[in-house]
Scaffold this motif. Structure first.
Motif, mmCIF file in Angstrom:
data_model
loop_
_atom_site.group_PDB
_atom_site.id
_atom_site.type_symbol
_atom_site.label_atom_id
_atom_site.label_comp_id
_atom_site.label_asym_id
_atom_site.label_seq_id
_atom_site.Cartn_x
_atom_site.Cartn_y
_atom_site.Cartn_z
ATOM 1 N N PHE A 1 -27.584 -26.288 1.260
ATOM 2 C CA PHE A 1 -27.804 -25.995 2.674
ATOM 3 C C PHE A 1 -28.952 -25.005 2.859
ATOM 4 O O PHE A 1 -29.741 -25.125 3.801
ATOM 5 C CB PHE A 1 -26.532 -25.447 3.321
ATOM 6 C CG PHE A 1 -25.416 -26.449 3.410
ATOM 7 C CD1 PHE A 1 -25.666 -27.777 3.722
ATOM 8 C CD2 PHE A 1 -24.097 -26.062 3.184
ATOM 9 C CE1 PHE A 1 -24.645 -28.705 3.800
ATOM 10 C CE2 PHE A 1 -23.063 -26.975 3.265
ATOM 11 C CZ PHE A 1 -23.330 -28.305 3.570
ATOM 12 N N GLN A 2 -29.049 -24.043 1.956
ATOM 13 C CA GLN A 2 -30.142 -23.077 2.034
ATOM 14 C C GLN A 2 -31.491 -23.734 1.705
ATOM 15 O O GLN A 2 -32.518 -23.395 2.275
ATOM 16 C CB GLN A 2 -29.871 -21.895 1.113
ATOM 17 C CG GLN A 2 -28.708 -21.023 1.556
ATOM 18 C CD GLN A 2 -28.862 -20.566 3.008
ATOM 19 O OE1 GLN A 2 -29.891 -20.009 3.393
ATOM 20 N NE2 GLN A 2 -27.828 -20.809 3.828
ATOM 21 N N ARG A 3 -31.461 -24.693 0.796
ATOM 22 C CA ARG A 3 -32.693 -25.425 0.478
ATOM 23 C C ARG A 3 -33.139 -26.256 1.680
ATOM 24 O O ARG A 3 -34.324 -26.298 2.017
ATOM 25 C CB ARG A 3 -32.470 -26.332 -0.729
ATOM 26 C CG ARG A 3 -33.709 -27.129 -1.135
ATOM 27 C CD ARG A 3 -33.402 -28.058 -2.288
ATOM 28 N NE ARG A 3 -34.499 -28.987 -2.533
ATOM 29 C CZ ARG A 3 -34.420 -30.034 -3.342
ATOM 30 N NH1 ARG A 3 -33.290 -30.283 -3.997
ATOM 31 N NH2 ARG A 3 -35.457 -30.843 -3.506
ATOM 32 N N LEU A 4 -32.166 -26.892 2.344
ATOM 33 C CA LEU A 4 -32.502 -27.685 3.531
ATOM 34 C C LEU A 4 -33.042 -26.776 4.633
ATOM 35 O O LEU A 4 -33.981 -27.154 5.344
ATOM 36 C CB LEU A 4 -31.282 -28.452 4.026
ATOM 37 C CG LEU A 4 -31.516 -29.326 5.262
ATOM 38 C CD1 LEU A 4 -32.611 -30.362 5.002
ATOM 39 C CD2 LEU A 4 -30.222 -30.019 5.694
ATOM 40 N N ARG A 5 -32.475 -25.596 4.776
ATOM 41 C CA ARG A 5 -32.976 -24.660 5.778
ATOM 42 C C ARG A 5 -34.450 -24.336 5.522
ATOM 43 O O ARG A 5 -35.259 -24.293 6.449
ATOM 44 C CB ARG A 5 -32.158 -23.363 5.768
ATOM 45 C CG ARG A 5 -32.563 -22.391 6.871
ATOM 46 C CD ARG A 5 -31.853 -21.050 6.751
ATOM 47 N NE ARG A 5 -32.111 -20.219 7.918
ATOM 48 C CZ ARG A 5 -33.250 -19.550 8.123
ATOM 49 N NH1 ARG A 5 -34.236 -19.618 7.230
ATOM 50 N NH2 ARG A 5 -33.411 -18.814 9.224
ATOM 51 N N LEU B 1 -24.316 -24.350 10.012
ATOM 52 C CA LEU B 1 -24.369 -24.799 8.619
ATOM 53 C C LEU B 1 -25.338 -23.958 7.793
ATOM 54 O O LEU B 1 -25.140 -23.781 6.591
ATOM 55 C CB LEU B 1 -24.787 -26.271 8.581
ATOM 56 C CG LEU B 1 -24.347 -27.098 7.362
ATOM 57 C CD1 LEU B 1 -22.837 -27.173 7.308
ATOM 58 C CD2 LEU B 1 -24.939 -28.496 7.439
ATOM 59 N N PHE B 2 -26.379 -23.429 8.432
ATOM 60 C CA PHE B 2 -27.355 -22.627 7.703
ATOM 61 C C PHE B 2 -26.843 -21.233 7.363
ATOM 62 O O PHE B 2 -27.520 -20.469 6.666
ATOM 63 C CB PHE B 2 -28.662 -22.540 8.490
ATOM 64 C CG PHE B 2 -29.473 -23.809 8.469
ATOM 65 C CD1 PHE B 2 -29.322 -24.738 7.450
ATOM 66 C CD2 PHE B 2 -30.402 -24.084 9.473
ATOM 67 C CE1 PHE B 2 -30.063 -25.912 7.426
ATOM 68 C CE2 PHE B 2 -31.152 -25.251 9.451
ATOM 69 C CZ PHE B 2 -30.980 -26.170 8.418
ATOM 70 N N ASP B 3 -25.648 -20.882 7.855
ATOM 71 C CA ASP B 3 -25.016 -19.636 7.430
ATOM 72 C C ASP B 3 -24.217 -19.843 6.157
ATOM 73 O O ASP B 3 -23.765 -18.866 5.536
ATOM 74 C CB ASP B 3 -24.084 -19.106 8.538
ATOM 75 C CG ASP B 3 -24.851 -18.497 9.700
ATOM 76 O OD1 ASP B 3 -26.041 -18.162 9.514
ATOM 77 O OD2 ASP B 3 -24.256 -18.349 10.789
ATOM 78 N N ASN B 4 -24.019 -21.103 5.798
ATOM 79 C CA ASN B 4 -23.281 -21.430 4.576
ATOM 80 C C ASN B 4 -24.153 -21.107 3.364
ATOM 81 O O ASN B 4 -25.325 -21.471 3.323
ATOM 82 C CB ASN B 4 -22.900 -22.907 4.585
ATOM 83 C CG ASN B 4 -21.919 -23.270 3.488
ATOM 84 O OD1 ASN B 4 -22.211 -23.138 2.307
ATOM 85 N ND2 ASN B 4 -20.747 -23.737 3.897
#
Length: 219
Positions: A69-73, A61-64
């Motif tokens: 998703f990038q903020r959650l990463r 999901l962090f490749d999305n």
């Protein structure tokens, strides 16, 4: 007369850390994650892992590239680095590579996750996107099992640090982090709404040295 016994030191040996973080004002952020999750779910049947009756997203999901998703990463990395510092790690983490792998879990009514671990990683975490109001005491709870063996006699003393299990029910906007070797599972969702979480693994690795190719020159 004998000298009175005095305590000189107290240590906690072989403890298992559990961290809990809270994201303030998470409602709009969670709404974005839910929307993106539903889009992904409409495009893929997902994967079969520890999920029972639920949907587990495919891939990392962090490749999305979706902003949520990038903020959650970014939040997940912050939590991992904070926890690694708190446990007193002596390694220079700035010299290590950190691999992050993530997936979304959507547990409909009756859905749950069977007991499992996350082999090969250092930390595992879960961010809670949607946690319906519980209709039973156990609905939506995550339970961790003591990895130590040969402790039945300690149960008699009812000391919290020697309990056989630890059960918590996180709220939306909360992130929990724990060592990946810890056996855990999720109780069935006894509500009429979906329970949604995003899990991830964090693995430190030795940095790969990049060598510069020597330029070829003609004599």
């Amino acid at each position: 007369m004998a000298t009175p016994l005095s305590q000189t030191k107290f240590e906690k040996l072989f403890s298992t850390p559990l961290f809990r973080f809270a994201l303030n004002d998470a409602d709009s952020f969670n709404a974005e994650l839910l929307a993106e999750g539903e889009r992904l779910r409409s495009e893929s049947e997902g994967a079969s892992k520890s999920n029972r009756g639920g949907w587990h997203s495919s891939g990392n999901l962090f490749d999305n590239e979706a902003a949520c998703f990038q903020r959650l990463r970014s939040h997940a990395v912050d939590a991992v680095m904070t926890a690694t510092d708190k446990i007193g790690a002596k390694a220079e983490t700035s010299r290590l590579d950190l691999k992050m792998f993530s997936w979304m879990n959507i547990n409909p009514p009756g859905g749950y996750n069977a007991p499992h671990t996350h082999p090969g990683a250092h930390w595992s975490g879960v961010y809670y996107v949607a946690q319906p109001e519980a209709e039973t005491e156990s609905s939506g709870k995550v339970e961790f099992l003591d990895p130590r063996t040969d402790l039945p006699n300690w149960r008699l003393l009812k000391a919290p640090s020697f309990s056989a299990k630890k059960t918590i029910r996180p709220e939306p906007g909360e992130l929990i982090l724990f060592p990946s070797y810890l056996v855990h599972w999720v109780y069935p969702n006894d509500t009429e709404e979906n329970r949604v979480s995003i899990a991830f693994n964090a693995t430190f690795r030795k940095a790969v040295k990049k060598t510069k190719a020597k330029a070829k020159t003609n004599a």
